[in-house]
Design an enzyme around this catalytic site. Structure first.
Site, PDB file in Angstrom:
ATOM      1  N   MET A   1      49.714  44.731  24.707  1.00 46.56           N
ATOM      2  CA  MET A   1      49.087  43.994  25.776  1.00 46.56           C
ATOM      3  C   MET A   1      47.569  43.974  25.606  1.00 46.56           C
ATOM      4  O   MET A   1      46.848  44.561  26.394  1.00 46.56           O
ATOM      5  CB  MET A   1      49.436  44.603  27.130  1.00 46.56           C
ATOM      6  CG  MET A   1      50.888  44.650  27.445  1.00 46.56           C
ATOM      7  SD  MET A   1      51.473  43.003  27.764  1.00 46.56           S
ATOM      8  CE  MET A   1      53.149  43.322  28.155  1.00 46.56           C
ATOM      9  N   PRO A   2      47.058  43.344  24.575  1.00 43.88           N
ATOM     10  CA  PRO A   2      45.614  43.278  24.396  1.00 43.88           C
ATOM     11  C   PRO A   2      44.941  42.423  25.469  1.00 43.88           C
ATOM     12  O   PRO A   2      45.426  41.346  25.806  1.00 43.88           O
ATOM     13  CB  PRO A   2      45.429  42.645  23.029  1.00 43.88           C
ATOM     14  CG  PRO A   2      46.759  42.609  22.398  1.00 43.88           C
ATOM     15  CD  PRO A   2      47.776  42.742  23.468  1.00 43.88           C
ATOM     16  N   HIS A   3      43.838  42.937  25.974  1.00 45.78           N
ATOM     17  CA  HIS A   3      42.986  42.179  26.888  1.00 45.78           C
ATOM     18  C   HIS A   3      41.588  42.183  26.286  1.00 45.78           C
ATOM     19  O   HIS A   3      41.044  43.247  25.984  1.00 45.78           O
ATOM     20  CB  HIS A   3      42.947  42.814  28.277  1.00 45.78           C
ATOM     21  CG  HIS A   3      41.968  42.150  29.192  1.00 45.78           C
ATOM     22  ND1 HIS A   3      42.125  40.848  29.628  1.00 45.78           N
ATOM     23  CD2 HIS A   3      40.803  42.588  29.717  1.00 45.78           C
ATOM     24  CE1 HIS A   3      41.093  40.530  30.406  1.00 45.78           C
ATOM     25  NE2 HIS A   3      40.282  41.559  30.462  1.00 45.78           N
TER      26      HIS A   3
END
Length: 76
Positions: A1-3
């Site tokens: 879940m890269p932000h």
């Protein structure tokens, strides 16, 4: 879940921001092998006069050892 949070000096168009978010999303998907639905990208515009005090000094300078891409400038 890269932000990803992109902080940049204000003045880019909404189209430039959308394109940048698309390119960053694709790079993350290619680089770590995740799905597009896992990636989120935010863009924060800052006045040029605030760059050094709001971004460079508190976020870039003290974390040079963690940066995979270092800036090619040093503010005075």
């Amino acid at each position: 879940m890269p932000h990803v949070v992109i902080k940049m000096i204000e003045g880019r168009s909404e189209e430039q921001k959308r394109r940048t978010a698309e390119l960053v999303t694709q790079a993350i998907m290619d680089g770590i092998g995740c799905k597009e639905s896992s990636v989120s990208v935010a863009i924060e515009d800052l006045p040029a006069a605030e760059w050094v005090s709001a971004v460079y000094r508190p976020e870039i300078e003290p974390q040079m050892d963690r940066l995979y891409k270092k800036p090619g400038y040093k503010p005075e």
